[in-house]
Design a protein around this motif. Structure first.
Motif, PDB file in Angstrom:
ATOM      1  N   PRO A 195       9.974  46.471 -47.925  1.00  0.00           N
ATOM      2  CA  PRO A 195       9.329  47.843 -47.792  1.00  0.00           C
ATOM      3  C   PRO A 195       9.604  48.746 -48.979  1.00  0.00           C
ATOM      4  O   PRO A 195      10.719  48.974 -49.232  1.00  0.00           O
ATOM      5  CB  PRO A 195       9.434  48.191 -46.376  1.00  0.00           C
ATOM      6  N   VAL A 196       8.413  49.453 -49.293  1.00  0.00           N
ATOM      7  CA  VAL A 196       8.522  50.653 -49.926  1.00  0.00           C
ATOM      8  C   VAL A 196       8.002  51.910 -49.399  1.00  0.00           C
ATOM      9  O   VAL A 196       6.980  52.036 -48.816  1.00  0.00           O
ATOM     10  CB  VAL A 196       7.999  50.499 -51.467  1.00  0.00           C
ATOM     11  N   VAL A 197       8.823  53.041 -49.475  1.00  0.00           N
ATOM     12  CA  VAL A 197       8.241  54.177 -48.957  1.00  0.00           C
ATOM     13  C   VAL A 197       7.869  55.267 -50.085  1.00  0.00           C
ATOM     14  O   VAL A 197       8.470  55.339 -50.869  1.00  0.00           O
ATOM     15  CB  VAL A 197       9.160  54.931 -47.829  1.00  0.00           C
ATOM     16  N   LEU A 201       6.783  63.840 -55.422  1.00  0.00           N
ATOM     17  CA  LEU A 201       6.768  62.548 -54.743  1.00  0.00           C
ATOM     18  C   LEU A 201       7.845  61.782 -54.979  1.00  0.00           C
ATOM     19  O   LEU A 201       8.607  62.022 -55.821  1.00  0.00           O
ATOM     20  CB  LEU A 201       5.437  61.791 -55.587  1.00  0.00           C
ATOM     21  N   VAL A 202       8.552  61.006 -53.841  1.00  0.00           N
ATOM     22  CA  VAL A 202       9.456  60.453 -53.964  1.00  0.00           C
ATOM     23  C   VAL A 202       9.398  58.877 -53.435  1.00  0.00           C
ATOM     24  O   VAL A 202       8.560  58.534 -52.343  1.00  0.00           O
ATOM     25  CB  VAL A 202      10.684  61.161 -52.988  1.00  0.00           C
ATOM     26  N   TYR A 203       9.745  57.800 -54.334  1.00  0.00           N
ATOM     27  CA  TYR A 203       9.644  56.456 -53.988  1.00  0.00           C
ATOM     28  C   TYR A 203      11.088  55.959 -53.625  1.00  0.00           C
ATOM     29  O   TYR A 203      11.968  56.120 -54.336  1.00  0.00           O
ATOM     30  CB  TYR A 203       8.774  55.721 -54.980  1.00  0.00           C
ATOM     31  N   ALA A 204      10.957  55.030 -52.744  1.00  0.00           N
ATOM     32  CA  ALA A 204      12.169  54.518 -52.192  1.00  0.00           C
ATOM     33  C   ALA A 204      12.239  53.034 -51.713  1.00  0.00           C
ATOM     34  O   ALA A 204      11.111  52.957 -50.986  1.00  0.00           O
ATOM     35  CB  ALA A 204      13.135  55.171 -51.376  1.00  0.00           C
ATOM     36  N   GLN A 205      13.082  52.179 -52.064  1.00  0.00           N
ATOM     37  CA  GLN A 205      12.824  50.707 -51.722  1.00  0.00           C
ATOM     38  C   GLN A 205      13.871  50.521 -50.208  1.00  0.00           C
ATOM     39  O   GLN A 205      14.961  51.228 -50.304  1.00  0.00           O
ATOM     40  CB  GLN A 205      13.523  49.724 -52.365  1.00  0.00           C
ATOM     41  N   LEU A 206      13.266  50.202 -49.328  1.00  0.00           N
ATOM     42  CA  LEU A 206      13.934  50.333 -48.046  1.00  0.00           C
ATOM     43  C   LEU A 206      14.453  48.663 -47.645  1.00  0.00           C
ATOM     44  O   LEU A 206      13.692  47.751 -47.889  1.00  0.00           O
ATOM     45  CB  LEU A 206      13.364  50.559 -46.599  1.00  0.00           C
TER      46      LEU A 206
END
Length: 772
Positions: free
Chosen positions: A254-256, A494-499
């Motif tokens: 998942p990516v947030v 904006l911030v993207y992160a891999q969960l």
């Protein structure tokens, strides 16, 4: 300057692009764009069509396919050189092939090669990309469909000269439709082009559709401004990974995506910085002499820029330092180094600004930037760089890399002027320079957008920015975005992160943005649900991949002299895995099912884009032109309450000769007469703008004369007649008010300050000023 718009065939016929169909889907502040380009070869020989076109600089191209007859072929992403070799091999063997690749100099220019299109045959190309929508000053989300690509200036003139095709002769049509959805109601959609009425699809008005009106000619960028109710709300979207991808990879996990709107304490935001080194870098290349809207506007880009510099210089705070650079093939500066802002330095700068013309040749921004960065910073005067350009440069990535290397010493605010300004350049300068980007096209006034950026520059600097994650046990976050370098009141980050991992606990997480503002630690939390959103596709994954790819590309350029192939390898692997374009990969389609080789030599055709120029960065912004009553403003008698102000004047009140002013609208005339301190001096020039003779105003004034009286009158006039342009004059009015407050001490009257402001308020709100 090189024009790369296209070629005519040998018999003057146009090349085979027949139509363009664009479908836009906007979900909150993210857009998915699907473009279908249809080609038809009407010649008696096979052709290779080459179409050079623009895309938004931060777009993530994620799908490319070709349909020949009834056969649909989906492209693969491969290392660029390998893709080129496969394309050439296919053409050599008589097969049909299609190649889509990003420019190595600028990420907003793409080349589509359509190879071996037989006589009489049609082919449809489907291109899909996702992009973030920038937030404008009025809270609108901006989407731009680039229509034309401005020619990129080449210092050595190394590119091939290409014949342009007038917009009236462009053979292909454009159809454009948009679907908008958001958790918040869609209040309106505006455009620089004619639209059919907005159609809401549900009673909550959270979904809507809109189309371009019939008869649109693709002779300009298409710009949409989308407005939501309560737009400044932080949001979080968690997107499930691709089911076919391996767990632990970017596409499998998942990516947030977090959209953050930090709120700063009002007590801090009410104060404006009174220091700083303001370096203004103005484009004076030949293209700046063009009209703002490729011939449709009245004002030239350089004249609008001169008016903007006037407002900027008048709005700078006393005690700061400044300098003005201008550039083309060479560059100039007004002062050898930045000087303290004063009446004399401001007047000297304005005299030279008035003489600025678009006469310095090409667009070489790298040299003046290097010179600016070579100058030592002034202690306790944070450097703020304002860059104005129509963005037609050839070495975009090199310029952005230079700004990033010097990001620790300054903030960079960038302004793209006119249609065609490179989104990659303008957005890249601001992003890597920790500032803010603005685009001025169609009937936009440059001044309000620039003044908004000046307000950002005068905000207290936010430092020590960190993003921390509070997640359930067993779940971790890996940042895909580079560290946040700048935060401004009311602006989105904006911030993207891999969960990674799973948890049996409650599916709730929280991200915390911590920072220091004016010496005080602050934090903004954003709780979010870890459960993936339904029907979100892979948009967030692709944007996250694009963000990481851009960061790695920047890192690779920084180490290019050391032959660091490791970073480039990571980019290629990530691009292939995610199916997202990069500068080191390309999309390749080969029609291997074509059993009959195509006979005859290929004729190369470059597809013309609309307009006499090729340009990118489209804008559908319905601009509201500042209108005001042309009848001269007449001043009535000023309230007698102001008579309590002391009439004691010092040497500052000696009237100076009034320099001859160029023809301007009344607002700019009033602004041009303001002193660096914030005050105005009453003289015939000011009286003329206010619509009265010196004698008439002199009869109505109390014992108060000189600067105090003139400053009060000018402030009343601004509030009474120019409230629609308040964002342009607000900062210089604040400076005037501060100057009036400072006179309180000189007058030794503790009530004078309150009387001044009560008098001004009374004048404005009781319509003491009126138009005859």
């Amino acid at each position: 300057m090189v024009n790369c718009c296209g070629l005519l065939t040998a018999n003057k016929a146009l090349v085979p692009l027949k139509s363009i169909e664009v479908e836009l889907e906007v979900r909150d502040h993210v857009a998915t764009v699907v473009s279908t380009l249809t080609y038809e070869n009407k010649e008696d020989k096979p052709v290779e069509a080459v179409f050079v076109f623009p895309l938004p600089g931060d777009a993530a191209v994620c799908h490319f396919s070709a349909k020949i007859g009834q056969t649909q072929i989906v492209a693969e992403v491969k290392e660029k050189q390998q893709a080129r070799e496969e394309y050439d091999d296919a053409l050599s063997s008589g097969q049909q092939a299609f190649l889509l690749e990003e420019s190595e100099q600028s990420p907003d220019i793409f080349t589509l090669s359509v190879g071996s299109l037989p006589p009489g045959e049609s082919a449809s190309i489907r291109l899909e990309y996702v992009t973030e929508l920038a937030v404008q000053a009025d809270d609108g989300l901006r989407f731009c469909l680039p229509a034309v690509l401005n020619p990129r200036y080449q210092p050595q003139g190394a590119s091939v000269q290409v014949t342009s095709v007038p917009a009236s002769l462009v053979p292909y049509s454009l159809s454009f439709s948009a679907r908008v959805s958001s958790p918040r109601p869609v209040s309106k959609v505006e455009s620089n082009c004619s639209l059919d009425p907005l159609q809401h699809l549900n009673t909550e008005q959270t979904q809507a559709t809109v189309k371009l009106a019939a008869g649109h000619k693709f002779d300009r960028d298409v710009e949409l401004l989308i407005y939501y109710k309560d737009a400044h709300q932080p949001t979080a979207v968690v997107e499930a990974g691709q089911t076919t991808a391996k767990t632990g990879t970017l596409m499998g996990d998942p990516v947030v995506m977090l959209s953050l709107y930090p709120e700063f304490p009002q007590s801090v935001m009410s104060s404006v910085a009174s220091c700083g080194e303001f370096v203004l870098l103005m484009d004076r290349s030949g293209s700046m002499g063009s009209r703002m809207n490729n011939g449709r506007g009245q004002q030239t880009r350089i004249s609008s820029a001169r008016d903007t510099l006037l407002l900027l210089l008048k709005s700078l705070p006393m005690g700061c330092y400044f300098n003005i650079y201008s550039f083309g093939s060479s560059f100039e500066h007004i002062f050898p180094k930045s000087v303290e802002y004063s009446q004399s330095s401001m007047e000297e700068a304005l005299k030279k600004v008035e003489l600025m013309e678009a006469n310095l040749g090409g667009t070489e921004i790298l040299k003046p930037l290097k010179h600016i960065y070579s100058q030592p910073c002034i202690p306790s005067q944070p450097r703020q760089l304002f860059v104005f350009t129509d963005g037609e440069v050839f070495n975009t990535k090199e310029v952005i890399n230079l700004v990033k290397k010097n990001s620790g010493s300054h903030r960079c605010f960038s302004f793209g002027i006119g249609e065609g300004a490179s989104s990659a350049l303008i957005n890249g300068l601001a992003k890597e320079g920790g500032g803010h980007a603005q685009f001025i096209t169609e009937t936009d006034r440059m001044q309000p957008k620039v003044m908004q950026s000046l307000r950002f520059a005068l905000q207290p600097a936010v430092v020590d920015i960190t993003v921390t994650w509070d997640l359930p046990k067993g779940v971790s976050a890996t940042a895909l975005s580079p560290p946040i370098t700048a935060l401004f009141q009311g602006q989105r980050s904006l911030v993207y992160a891999q969960l990674t991992g799973q948890s049996s606990e409650a599916a709730q997480g929280c991200v915390m943005v911590k920072y220091s503002l004016a010496g005080h630690p602050s934090q903004n939390p954003l709780p979010f649900n870890l459960k993936p959103a339904e029907d979100s596709g892979l948009t967030v994954h692709r944007l996250g991949a694009r963000t990481l790819i851009r960061s790695l590309e920047m890192e690779e350029r920084e180490h290019r002299g050391q032959q660091d192939e490791g970073v480039k390898k990571k980019v290629v692997e990530l691009s292939v895995q995610s199916g997202v374009s990069s500068s080191y990969t390309a999309f390749i389609v080969v029609n291997k099912g074509n059993s009959k080789p195509i006979q005859g030599p290929l004729v190369r055709r470059n597809i013309p884009t609309p307009g006499n120029f090729c340009h990118h960065q489209v804008k559908m912004y319905l601009c509201i032109t500042l209108l005001y009553d042309q009848t001269p403003a007449k001043l009535m008698t000023f309230p007698s309450a102001s008579a309590v102000l002391s009439s004691a004047l010092d040497d500052e009140d000696i009237e100076r000769p009034i320099p001859k002013q160029p023809c301007r609208d009344s607002l700019l005339q009033v602004v041009s007469l303001q002193n660096a301190s914030g005050s105005w001096l009453f003289n015939p020039a000011l009286a003329d703008v206010l619509g009265k003779t010196s004698e008439e105003v002199d009869k109505s004034k109390p014992a108060l004369v000189g600067y105090l009286w003139a400053t009060i009158l000018a402030l009343i006039w601004l509030h009474a007649f120019k409230m629609d342009a308040k964002e342009e004059w607000e900062l210089l009015a604040m400076k005037a008010v501060s100057w009036l407050r400072a006179q309180n001490g000189k007058n030794h009257d503790s009530n004078a300050d309150a009387v001044v402001f009560n008098s001004i308020s009374t004048c404005v709100h009781s319509s003491v000023l009126s138009a005859d």
